[in-house]
Scaffold this active site. Structure first.
Site, PDB file in Angstrom:
ATOM      1  CG  ASP A   1     -17.240 -95.404  39.809  1.00  0.00           C
ATOM      2  OD1 ASP A   1     -17.291 -96.632  39.581  1.00  0.00           O
ATOM      3  OD2 ASP A   1     -17.331 -94.932  40.951  1.00  0.00           O
ATOM      4  NE  ARG A   2     -13.833-100.147  32.478  1.00  0.00           N
ATOM      5  CZ  ARG A   2     -12.663-100.543  32.001  1.00  0.00           C
ATOM      6  NH1 ARG A   2     -11.562 -99.880  32.302  1.00  0.00           N
ATOM      7  NH2 ARG A   2     -12.592-101.603  31.214  1.00  0.00           N
TER       8      ARG A   2
END
Length: 239
Positions: free
Chosen positions: A105-106
């Site tokens: 994820d980011r």
């Protein structure tokens, strides 16, 4: 030459992942020798046919396997409509055909593979192959080592059973704890969801190992090409 499924040819050519290639086919965007093929399971002889996607010829490319130390704040996607930085910005322009193997994820960082080999990607991401991935998480608050035992027993969350293969408390104080977690399922945001179930927020998350391949000393934002031996070691039956 052996026949291969059309979606495998597209994935090997770097057009898209195997799953995304299947959608291109069912959407009627792929032709073989000028005829639209929209049924999955169609097989071709790669050197004896002309395949196009949206009218553009597809050429099978040399397979490339890259290890990247993904920085925090960078998206695991080929492009972003909002113009945010992606992992593709960290690679040479000629490798624009590569795609990420799985996701971070980011706000997570660490080891990420990119390739144009759809079969390789499938074998590293599909739960049935059980390729283990190791993470180091820094979480808010002091976590009890006894509570971490719930991870290996399994925790139900949003209709799924989240489960760690191995968990180890590395450090703990009143403000933060550092925990190493090893997973085989690869469910969406699984590490963060496991800690949330115990009432802890993950403030830093780094993937340090996939199968036998370690992040090692690879600097943040940098990449290296995997050796043939490393690629083989990642495939089921060789790790």
């Amino acid at each position: 030459m052996a026949l291969v499924r059309l979606q495998k040819l597209l994935a090997d050519a770097g057009v898209a992942s195997r799953r995304a290639s299947e959608k291109l086919i069912t959407d009627g965007r792929v032709t073989v020798n000028g005829a639209v093929v929209d049924a999955l399971g169609f097989k071709v002889e790669p050197d004896a046919v002309v395949v196009t996607v949206d009218g553009q010829p597809v050429r099978v490319r040399r397979k490339v396997y890259v290890a990247l130390n993904k920085p925090r704040g960078v998206l695991c996607t080929r492009s972003d409509p909002e113009g945010r930085p992606t992992v593709m910005d960290l690679l040479p322009r000629e490798w624009g055909v590569l795609f990420p193997v799985g996701r971070l994820d980011r706000e997570s960082e660490g080891l990420l593979f990119l390739t144009n080999d759809g079969h390789f990607s499938l074998q590293l991401t599909h739960p049935r192959y059980g390729v283990r991935k190791r993470y180091v998480a820094v979480i808010e608050g002091r976590v009890a080592e006894s509570a971490l035992g719930q991870f290996t027993a399994g925790i139900e969350d949003e209709g799924e059973i989240l489960k760690a293969e191995r968990v180890r408390l590395l450090a703990s104080n009143n403000s933060h704890s550092t925990v190493e977690v090893e997973l085989a399922q690869g469910r969406n945001r699984e590490v963060r969801r496991l800690f949330a179930a115990l009432g802890h927020e993950v403030v830093e998350l780094r993937r340090t190992q996939v199968g036998p391949i370690r992040l090692g000393e690879l600097p943040t934002g940098k990449w290296r090409v995997l050796t043939a031996t490393e690629v083989k070691s990642l495939l089921p039956g060789h790790a």
